[in-house]
Write an enzyme that holds these catalytic residues in place. Structure first.
Site, PDB file in Angstrom:
ATOM      1  N   LYS A 126       0.732  -1.187   0.502  1.00 49.25           N
ATOM      2  CA  LYS A 126      -0.010   0.262  -0.058  1.00 49.25           C
ATOM      3  C   LYS A 126       0.593   1.261   0.073  1.00 49.25           C
ATOM      4  O   LYS A 126       2.244   1.297   0.200  1.00 49.25           O
ATOM      5  CB  LYS A 126      -0.766   0.062   1.569  1.00 49.25           C
ATOM      6  CG  LYS A 126      -0.255  -0.576   2.631  1.00 49.25           C
ATOM      7  CD  LYS A 126      -1.319  -0.307   3.526  1.00 49.25           C
ATOM      8  CE  LYS A 126      -0.086  -0.167   4.558  1.00 49.25           C
ATOM      9  NZ  LYS A 126      -1.086  -0.690   6.266  1.00 49.25           N
ATOM     10  N   TYR A 132      16.658  29.422   9.083  1.00 49.88           N
ATOM     11  CA  TYR A 132      15.645  30.395   9.929  1.00 49.88           C
ATOM     12  C   TYR A 132      15.796  30.254  11.448  1.00 49.88           C
ATOM     13  O   TYR A 132      15.815  28.660  12.026  1.00 49.88           O
ATOM     14  CB  TYR A 132      14.470  29.943   8.562  1.00 49.88           C
ATOM     15  CG  TYR A 132      14.135  29.888   7.534  1.00 49.88           C
ATOM     16  CD1 TYR A 132      13.172  31.124   7.061  1.00 49.88           C
ATOM     17  CD2 TYR A 132      14.485  28.992   6.695  1.00 49.88           C
ATOM     18  CE1 TYR A 132      13.818  31.837   5.403  1.00 49.88           C
ATOM     19  CE2 TYR A 132      14.231  28.930   5.047  1.00 49.88           C
ATOM     20  CZ  TYR A 132      13.686  29.991   4.797  1.00 49.88           C
ATOM     21  OH  TYR A 132      13.595  30.486   3.087  1.00 49.88           O
TER      22      TYR A 132
HETATM   23  C1  LIG Z   1      -0.708  -1.775   7.047  1.00 56.70           C
HETATM   24  C2  LIG Z   1      -1.093  -3.220   7.466  1.00 56.70           C
HETATM   25  C3  LIG Z   1      -0.557  -4.059   7.705  1.00 56.70           C
HETATM   26  C4  LIG Z   1       1.374  -3.465   7.470  1.00 56.70           C
HETATM   27  O1  LIG Z   1       1.846  -3.424   8.628  1.00 56.70           O
HETATM   28  P1  LIG Z   1       3.284  -3.491   8.631  1.00 56.70           P
HETATM   29  O2  LIG Z   1       3.291  -2.666  10.515  1.00 56.70           O
HETATM   30  O3  LIG Z   1       3.661  -1.928   8.528  1.00 56.70           O
HETATM   31  O4  LIG Z   1       3.471  -5.116   8.630  1.00 56.70           O
HETATM   32  C5  LIG Z   1      -0.994  -5.466   7.762  1.00 56.70           C
HETATM   33  N1  LIG Z   1      -2.263  -5.343   7.910  1.00 56.70           N
HETATM   34  C6  LIG Z   1      -3.330  -4.170   7.416  1.00 56.70           C
HETATM   35  C7  LIG Z   1      -4.234  -4.147   7.643  1.00 56.70           C
HETATM   36  C8  LIG Z   1      -3.104  -2.892   6.963  1.00 56.70           C
HETATM   37  O5  LIG Z   1      -3.232  -1.886   6.654  1.00 56.70           O
END
Ligand SMILES: *Cc1c(COP(=O)(O)O)cnc(C)c1O
Length: 366
Positions: free
Chosen positions: A35, A256
């Protein structure tokens, strides 16, 4: 000459991290979670290295389409399921498996016209309180789904809120197990933290694990345990070069808000990287950085296109010197993205995902 900043993706490290995830749960099948454009790495750039996974999990339908266009014929799971009824048409067309976390999604399925019944992952809210059916309504949701001709196989999933922390997973795992004891179907409960910390426990491992951040070389429970200690390798390097050097006297300030003042004579390097490249603006003085592979620190405020670093430990540095913001530096030096994230009071997930569009990305050939 283009502005001297570049990100490098390391396929060898992605492969090694996938193997590491497998070793953490040898009997489970592994979803490679890609994702957010593969946590900022780019789906197309990681695909070859991760195609040894058993499936790809993500939540954006356009990203699912991209994975299919890369030629992947295996499982793809939409972690949040459909967002509106017509999403199910794409699920049918691309044979996507999808999470079902609420009654509305069951309603949409019930009125969806398809020749090929869908594989769904029924999601339980076991305590995270974001998505899913509560344990007491779970078997009713399962019964409703299993009566639908649109549904083929039903798998069961939940997601842990504290797999990386002190509270742990036991309370949620109990809720999940108690409410699913009499239901058939494959199970998936582990994210990276649960997988690494509990993957070898027989009752936790279950059928599918969902590995995200571990694949990208970050320790989900840093700093309690480091990526190196978990056997994970950096998959993204963000590097830039010095474009100027300033020689300061005692009392001179940098950047800054004059946030940093020299206590004595010192040299400061100006790096072609700023928050518009995805470097965290909140990284304070002291945030680690490598110059020519030597560890030093950020000084003063990070600005849009530049940041400044202390050259005291690297007196030989000058214009053109290589600066490693995170990842692999010259001479085998490594700066874990987790350390930069910690200094900036965030997590590596955010830094990796925030790599800006304007940064050119290359894939290394290791
Ligand atoms: C993003 C996600 C994961 C992966 O999580 P990590 O901490 O990056 O391993 C697993 N399950 C779901 C439902 C997620 O949304």
């Amino acid at each position: 000459m283009p502005r001297p900043i570049q990100a490098t993706i390391h396929p060898g490290a992605l492969r090694a991290n996938l193997e590491r995830a497998r070793r953490a749960a040898p009997d489970a099948r592994v979803w490679a979670v890609v994702k957010a454009n593969a946590y900022g790495h780019g789906i197309e750039r990681v695909f070859d290295a991760l195609r040894g996974a058993d499936g790809f999990a993500l939540l954006d339908l356009a990203e699912a389409q991209r994975v299919r266009e890369l030629g992947w014929r295996g499982p793809i799971l939409l972690l949040e399921g459909a967002f509106e009824p017509r999403d199910l048409e794409l699920c049918s067309r691309l044979s996507l498996w999808h999470a079902v976390h609420c009654d509305a999604q069951i309603d949409w399925l019930a009125s969806h016209k398809t020749h090929a019944p869908h594989r769904v992952f029924l999601k339980m809210n076991s305590g995270m309180n974001r998505l899913g059916f509560p344990p007491e309504r779970f078997s009713a949701a399962w019964a409703r789904l299993s009566a639908l001709p649109q549904v083929d196989e039903i798998s069961l999933m939940t997601h842990f809120s504290d797999a990386d922390g002190a509270r742990g997973i036991v309370h949620q795992l109990r809720a999940f197990q108690d409410a699913t004891r009499d239901l058939p179907g494959e199970r998936s409960v582990c994210n990276s933290a649960a997988l690494l910390r509990h993957g070898l426990e027989a009752e936790v491992r279950l059928d599918w694990v969902r590995a995200g951040i571990a694949l990208y070389g970050s320790a989900p429970d840093h700093p309690e345990r480091t990526a190196q200690a978990w056997g994970l390798q950096p998959t993204m390097t963000l590097a830039a070069r010095l474009i100027a050097v300033q020689h300061l006297q005692a009392g001179d300030s940098v950047g800054y808000g004059s946030r940093f003042r020299a206590e004595g004579p010192m040299s400061v390097g100006v790096v072609a990287c700023g928050y518009a490249d995805g470097y965290p603006r909140h990284a304070p003085t002291g945030t680690p950085v490598l110059v020519d592979g030597v560890r030093t620190r950020v000084v003063g405020r990070v600005s849009m296109d530049m940041l400044t670093v202390d050259l005291t430990p690297v007196p030989s540095a000058g214009i053109g010197s290589e600066v490693t913001l995170w990842g692999r530096g010259p001479g085998g030096a490594v700066l874990p993205v987790d350390e930069v994230a910690q200094a900036a009071q965030t997590i590596a997930y955010e830094l990796l995902c925030a790599l800006a569009q304007r940064v050119p990305v290359v894939v290394s050939d290791d």
